[in-house]
Design an enzyme around this catalytic site. Structure first.
Site, PDB file in Angstrom:
ATOM      1  N   TYR A 182       0.800  -1.572   0.096  1.00  0.00           N
ATOM      2  CA  TYR A 182       0.121   0.132   0.056  1.00  0.00           C
ATOM      3  C   TYR A 182       1.126   1.387   0.140  1.00  0.00           C
ATOM      4  O   TYR A 182       0.281   2.432  -0.628  1.00  0.00           O
ATOM      5  CB  TYR A 182      -0.828   0.061   1.318  1.00  0.00           C
ATOM      6  CG  TYR A 182      -2.512  -0.585   1.200  1.00  0.00           C
ATOM      7  CD1 TYR A 182      -2.643  -1.957   1.106  1.00  0.00           C
ATOM      8  CD2 TYR A 182      -3.152   0.134   1.572  1.00  0.00           C
ATOM      9  CE1 TYR A 182      -3.597  -2.521   0.460  1.00  0.00           C
ATOM     10  CE2 TYR A 182      -4.568  -0.952   1.147  1.00  0.00           C
ATOM     11  CZ  TYR A 182      -4.778  -2.058   1.114  1.00  0.00           C
ATOM     12  OH  TYR A 182      -5.685  -2.672   0.661  1.00  0.00           O
ATOM     13  N   LYS A 195       2.445 -14.703   4.384  1.00  0.00           N
ATOM     14  CA  LYS A 195       2.857 -15.666   3.153  1.00  0.00           C
ATOM     15  C   LYS A 195       3.835 -16.399   3.217  1.00  0.00           C
ATOM     16  O   LYS A 195       5.080 -15.684   2.108  1.00  0.00           O
ATOM     17  CB  LYS A 195       2.214 -15.202   1.856  1.00  0.00           C
ATOM     18  CG  LYS A 195       2.214 -15.788   0.543  1.00  0.00           C
ATOM     19  CD  LYS A 195       1.579 -17.344   0.229  1.00  0.00           C
ATOM     20  CE  LYS A 195       1.526 -17.910  -0.677  1.00  0.00           C
ATOM     21  NZ  LYS A 195       0.530 -19.275  -0.237  1.00  0.00           N
ATOM     22  N   ASP A 213      -3.730 -18.577   2.193  1.00  0.00           N
ATOM     23  CA  ASP A 213      -4.459 -19.586   1.379  1.00  0.00           C
ATOM     24  C   ASP A 213      -5.261 -20.374   1.904  1.00  0.00           C
ATOM     25  O   ASP A 213      -6.366 -20.125   2.323  1.00  0.00           O
ATOM     26  CB  ASP A 213      -3.615 -20.154   0.177  1.00  0.00           C
ATOM     27  CG  ASP A 213      -2.154 -20.573   0.693  1.00  0.00           C
ATOM     28  OD1 ASP A 213      -2.347 -20.329   1.315  1.00  0.00           O
ATOM     29  OD2 ASP A 213      -1.688 -21.696  -0.514  1.00  0.00           O
ATOM     30  N   ASP A 258      -7.081  -6.187   4.271  1.00  0.00           N
ATOM     31  CA  ASP A 258      -8.144  -6.065   3.252  1.00  0.00           C
ATOM     32  C   ASP A 258      -8.733  -6.760   2.692  1.00  0.00           C
ATOM     33  O   ASP A 258     -10.278  -7.093   2.668  1.00  0.00           O
ATOM     34  CB  ASP A 258      -6.667  -4.899   1.904  1.00  0.00           C
ATOM     35  CG  ASP A 258      -8.582  -4.594   1.541  1.00  0.00           C
ATOM     36  OD1 ASP A 258      -9.350  -3.437   1.529  1.00  0.00           O
ATOM     37  OD2 ASP A 258      -8.260  -4.310  -0.143  1.00  0.00           O
ATOM     38  N   ASP A 306     -12.831  -8.290   3.770  1.00  0.00           N
ATOM     39  CA  ASP A 306     -14.473  -8.492   3.314  1.00  0.00           C
ATOM     40  C   ASP A 306     -14.657  -9.903   3.427  1.00  0.00           C
ATOM     41  O   ASP A 306     -15.834 -10.336   3.424  1.00  0.00           O
ATOM     42  CB  ASP A 306     -13.878  -7.601   1.747  1.00  0.00           C
ATOM     43  CG  ASP A 306     -13.798  -6.337   1.668  1.00  0.00           C
ATOM     44  OD1 ASP A 306     -14.151  -6.247   2.338  1.00  0.00           O
ATOM     45  OD2 ASP A 306     -14.253  -6.729   0.449  1.00  0.00           O
TER      46      ASP A 306
HETATM   47  C1  IPM Z   1     -10.530  -0.665   3.180  1.00  0.00           C
HETATM   48  C2  IPM Z   1     -10.930  -0.327   1.476  1.00  0.00           C
HETATM   49  C3  IPM Z   1      -9.250   0.800   1.410  1.00  0.00           C
HETATM   50  C4  IPM Z   1      -8.523   0.170   1.730  1.00  0.00           C
HETATM   51  C5  IPM Z   1      -8.781   1.588  -0.200  1.00  0.00           C
HETATM   52  C6  IPM Z   1     -10.513   2.166  -0.220  1.00  0.00           C
HETATM   53  C7  IPM Z   1      -8.250   2.002   0.051  1.00  0.00           C
HETATM   54  O1  IPM Z   1     -10.312  -1.058   0.609  1.00  0.00           O
HETATM   55  O2  IPM Z   1     -10.715  -0.042   4.245  1.00  0.00           O
HETATM   56  O3  IPM Z   1     -10.084  -2.241   3.562  1.00  0.00           O
HETATM   57  O4  IPM Z   1      -7.693  -0.678   0.515  1.00  0.00           O
HETATM   58  O5  IPM Z   1      -8.281  -0.146   3.020  1.00  0.00           O
HETATM   59 MG    MG Z   2     -11.351  -2.927   1.803  1.00  0.00          MG
END
Ligand code: IPM
Ligand code: MG
Length: 376
Positions: free
Chosen positions: A152, A201, A233, A257, A261
């Site tokens: 990042y 990893k 993984d 990240d 999700d």
């Molecule tokens: C998160 C988002 C951000 C990230 C994006 C919007 C830059 O996906 O906060 O998870 O990747 O950190």
């Molecule tokens: Mg995210």
């Protein structure tokens, strides 16, 4: 006794900076602010709210996703609440000026290196999880995602190549960067079930090898924590097969990240999950979902991730545990009573919009306080 009477010694005066952002951000922020105002009135606190442009709307207004004035206000805040940023309108903007780049710049400028994302399955919402009921039971995972390093924040380069172009993203971690976030994760595990899974990893990446060595070394200082290591993984697979095995998961920026999700999906909707980002200064609280441009302006967004981000702020930044519980228990009762925004609706439940969810929540909060006042 009424809450307002027995907390007179701990009345708080707090300056909260609001960054509603883009898409559904402003809609969910309005609901969360109303809830916080109700809370301040009930418990006698003084919260001030100041709103600043950030993300796509700031690009439109000033040409910059993170205007200097917004950053200065954030630095001087007691805490920051962020809605969501980004959208197709700014997709064509060069990478360096995108709304997301503003978010990364804000994280960097505030030194936010810890990102806590709790994935909790609310019992009344169990039917929403894509997992079979036996797998989805008892999911309570605290993700600790490193937020200030990795690919990042390395160099992003685009250059010519005989085949067309070459894109490079450099990533790095130092011992110190790994230690400081790992210390937080160990401490967090100590307050919970005492299990820490570190995800990397290290069979491929040098960054991950340093990560694993550093985390292993720190484990000696935390004898009450049972540490295990997983490749990312395998971690993705385990999260789907047997999520209840996890207590605290520590991982790097990019893996965090992606896995959070996945974690949010396990809980039934990404609209439900709050987060805290912290470092040496003020902490920032935001739902983990995006700006959902296709939902914006339709009053269909789920404000719960934003509301729970606000209660995380009350608890973690202001030490207001009872206030946070007052709001969270009202959210749970709404869920139990089948009050749902469209993303969480199920047969037999009542579909409401974002605004109505907020109104019903406030009614639920005040009815609980009336019950306390009357001793009912
Ligand atoms: C998160 C988002 C951000 C990230 C994006 C919007 C830059 O996906 O906060 O998870 O990747 O950190
Ligand atoms: Mg995210």
């Amino acid at each position: 006794m009424a809450p307002a009477l027995d907390i007179t010694m701990t009345i708080q005066n707090k300056k909260i900076i609001l960054l509603p952002g883009d898409g559904i951000g402003p809609e969910i922020m309005r609901v969360a602010v109303r809830v916080l105002k109700e809370c301040a009135a009930e418990f006698g606190h003084q919260f001030s709210f100041d709103e600043f442009p950030f993300g796509g709307c700031a690009i439109d207004a000033t040409g910059e996703p993170l205007p200097a004035e917004t950053l200065a206000a954030c630095k001087a805040a007691d805490a920051i609440l962020l809605g969501a940023i980004g959208g197709p309108k700014w997709d064509a903007v060069p990478l360096a000026k995108r709304p997301e780049t503003g978010l990364l710049a804000l994280r960097k400028a505030l030194g936010l290196y810890i990102n806590l994302r709790p994935i909790d399955l609310h019992a009344p919402l169990r039917g929403l999880s894509p997992l079979r009921a036996d797998r989805a039971s008892d999911v309570h995972i605290d993700f600790v995602r490193e937020l200030a390093g990795d690919v990042y924040f390395g160099e992003h380069r685009l250059e010519a190549d005989p085949s067309g172009e070459r894109a490079t993203d450099a990533g790095s971690y130092t011992t110190g960067e790994i230690e400081r976030v790992a210390q937080y994760a160990f401490a967090r595990a100590e307050t919970r079930k005492g299990r820490l899974a570190s995800v990397d990893k290290s069979n491929v990446l040098a960054m991950s090898q340093l990560w694993r060595r550093t985390v292993t070394r720190l484990a000696a200082d935390h004898p009450r924590v049972k540490l295990e290591h997983l490749y990312v993984d395998n971690a993705a697979m385990q999260l789907v097969l047997a999520p209840a095995q996890f207590d605290v998961i520590l991982t790097s920026n990019m893996f965090g990240d992606i896995l959070t999700d996945l974690g949010a999906a396990l809980a039934g909707s990404i609209g439900l999950i709050p987060s805290m980002s912290c470092g040496p200064g003020p902490s920032l609280y935001e739902p983990i979902h995006g700006s959902a441009p296709t939902l914006a302006g339709k009053d269909v967004a789920n404000p719960v991730g934003m509301i729970l981000s606000a209660t995380m702020m009350l608890r973690e930044s202001f030490g207001l545990k009872r206030e946070a519980e007052w709001i969270e228990s009202a959210v749970d009762r709404l869920f139990a009573n089948g009050i749902r925004t469209p993303d969480t609706v199920e047969p037999g439940t009542t579909k409401v919009g974002c605004i109505e969810f907020g109104e019903r929540l406030q009614a639920e909060m005040t009815s609980a306080s009336k019950r306390q006042h009357t001793g009912a």
